[in-house]
Design a protein around this motif. Structure first.
Motif, short mmCIF file in Angstrom:
data_model
loop_
_atom_site.label_atom_id
_atom_site.label_comp_id
_atom_site.label_asym_id
_atom_site.label_seq_id
_atom_site.Cartn_x
_atom_site.Cartn_y
_atom_site.Cartn_z
N GLY A 12 -0.36 54.04 -23.27
CA GLY A 12 -0.20 55.03 -22.20
C GLY A 12 0.67 54.52 -21.08
O GLY A 12 0.70 53.32 -20.78
N ALA A 13 1.40 55.43 -20.46
CA ALA A 13 2.26 55.05 -19.34
C ALA A 13 1.43 54.76 -18.10
O ALA A 13 0.37 55.36 -17.89
CB ALA A 13 3.26 56.17 -19.06
N ARG A 14 1.90 53.83 -17.28
CA ARG A 14 1.24 53.51 -16.02
C ARG A 14 2.29 53.39 -14.93
O ARG A 14 3.47 53.15 -15.21
CB ARG A 14 0.44 52.21 -16.13
N LYS A 15 1.86 53.57 -13.68
CA LYS A 15 2.77 53.45 -12.55
C LYS A 15 2.08 52.70 -11.42
O LYS A 15 0.85 52.58 -11.40
CB LYS A 15 3.21 54.84 -12.07
N SER A 16 2.86 52.19 -10.50
CA SER A 16 2.30 51.45 -9.37
C SER A 16 1.46 52.40 -8.52
O SER A 16 1.85 53.54 -8.26
CB SER A 16 3.41 50.85 -8.52
N GLY A 17 0.31 51.91 -8.08
CA GLY A 17 -0.57 52.73 -7.27
C GLY A 17 -2.01 52.33 -7.48
O GLY A 17 -2.32 51.47 -8.30
N GLY A 19 -4.73 54.83 -7.77
CA GLY A 19 -5.51 56.03 -8.05
C GLY A 19 -5.75 56.89 -6.82
O GLY A 19 -4.85 57.13 -6.02
N GLU A 20 -7.00 57.32 -6.66
CA GLU A 20 -7.33 58.23 -5.57
C GLU A 20 -7.44 57.52 -4.22
O GLU A 20 -7.38 58.15 -3.18
CB GLU A 20 -8.65 58.94 -5.88
N ASN A 21 -7.63 56.20 -4.25
CA ASN A 21 -7.84 55.48 -2.99
C ASN A 21 -6.53 54.98 -2.38
O ASN A 21 -6.40 53.82 -2.00
CB ASN A 21 -8.78 54.29 -3.23
N THR A 22 -5.54 55.87 -2.31
CA THR A 22 -4.24 55.47 -1.77
C THR A 22 -4.32 55.11 -0.29
O THR A 22 -3.51 54.35 0.21
CB THR A 22 -3.22 56.62 -1.94
N HIS A 23 -5.35 55.65 0.41
CA HIS A 23 -5.49 55.35 1.84
C HIS A 23 -6.03 53.94 2.08
O HIS A 23 -6.06 53.47 3.21
CB HIS A 23 -6.42 56.37 2.49
N HIS A 36 1.47 37.83 -6.48
CA HIS A 36 0.74 39.09 -6.42
C HIS A 36 1.05 39.98 -7.62
O HIS A 36 2.20 40.14 -8.02
CB HIS A 36 1.09 39.85 -5.13
N ILE A 37 0.01 40.52 -8.23
CA ILE A 37 0.16 41.47 -9.35
C ILE A 37 -0.17 42.86 -8.83
O ILE A 37 -1.30 43.13 -8.41
CB ILE A 37 -0.76 41.10 -10.52
N ALA A 38 0.81 43.73 -8.84
CA ALA A 38 0.63 45.07 -8.28
C ALA A 38 -0.39 45.87 -9.08
O ALA A 38 -0.43 45.80 -10.31
CB ALA A 38 1.97 45.80 -8.26
N GLN A 39 -1.19 46.64 -8.38
CA GLN A 39 -2.18 47.50 -9.03
C GLN A 39 -1.48 48.71 -9.62
O GLN A 39 -0.50 49.22 -9.07
CB GLN A 39 -3.24 47.93 -8.02
N THR A 40 -1.97 49.18 -10.77
CA THR A 40 -1.36 50.34 -11.43
C THR A 40 -2.40 51.41 -11.70
O THR A 40 -3.60 51.14 -11.71
CB THR A 40 -0.68 49.95 -12.76
N THR A 41 -1.91 52.61 -11.95
CA THR A 41 -2.79 53.73 -12.28
C THR A 41 -2.16 54.52 -13.42
O THR A 41 -0.99 54.35 -13.74
CB THR A 41 -2.98 54.63 -11.04
N VAL A 42 -2.95 55.37 -14.05
CA VAL A 42 -2.48 56.16 -15.20
C VAL A 42 -1.34 57.08 -14.77
O VAL A 42 -1.38 57.67 -13.69
CB VAL A 42 -3.64 56.98 -15.79
#
Length: 204
Positions: A12-17, A19-23, A36-42
């Motif tokens: 599955g594709a993932r992108k930097s981010g 999830g819902e807790n962007t704030h 640092h390893i960037a967090q990803t989301t679906v």
């Protein structure tokens, strides 16, 4: 622009981010930037394709072309309504390549025919799929749909059980070889230690 976007069949594709807790995004200090390893989301296939067409519409010159590959089932697919669209891009050509009985991929060529208006970006993306979620699903969740088709074939349960048994046998054999190598290594280390002791033993 020529590309093969991720469409989630093998991975599955993932992108930097996050999830819902962007704030809750935290600033990365300079001391942690190197490791640092960037967090990803679906990254849903519907969003992947909407973003792809939007980026192409922004960056291509007039009459420039976007060429991409997208998978689909070989039946129940209408290129007029089930392919992603963009107001600045016109569908020029679609070529279908069958890969399995019920599955294949389409090479799509689109040409930029209108200038991009940044103020309309949200509208462009909202209208990407002609029939909304129904159209987007024709190019998404294909792994599950292919599995459903496979399960309908005669003898699927027997073949699946045989493959599972074979995978387990291979796994057990690898484990046995790994343990054997460990034992051999320990034995060699013990022999080397004994030889070293004999070498250093006083002569009587």
């Amino acid at each position: 622009i020529i590309c093969d976007p991720p469409y989630g069949i093998r991975a599955g594709a993932r992108k930097s981010g996050c999830g819902e807790n962007t704030h809750r995004i935290k600033h990365i200090t300079d001391t942690h930037r190197v490791d640092h390893i960037a967090q990803t989301t679906v990254y849903p296939v519907s969003d992947v394709m909407a973003d792809l067409l939007d980026v192409a519409a922004q960056t291509l010159v007039l009459h420039g072309r976007l060429v991409y590959i997208i998978p689909s089932l070989s039946y129940g697919f209408n290129i007029e309504t089930d392919l992603p669209r963009h107001a600045c891009l016109t569908l020029e050509h679609v070529c279908f390549q069958p890969l399995q009985t019920h599955f294949g991929r389409r090479m799509v060529t689109m040409i930029k025919t209108k200038e991009y208006v940044m103020e309309l970006q949200d509208v462009y993306k909202q209208n990407c799929w002609v029939n909304g979620e129904e159209s987007a699903n024709k190019c998404a969740n294909l792994r599950e749909r292919l599995m459903e088709e496979a399960q309908k074939k005669p003898g699927y349960a027997e073949k699946s059980a045989f493959r599972s048994k074979k995978r387990k046998a291979n796994k057990d054999e690898k484990k046995r070889i790994k343990n054997l190598l460990k034992q051999t290594s320990r034995k060699n280390e013990s022999n080397e230690a004994s030889a070293e002791q004999l070498k250093n033993a006083p002569v009587i």
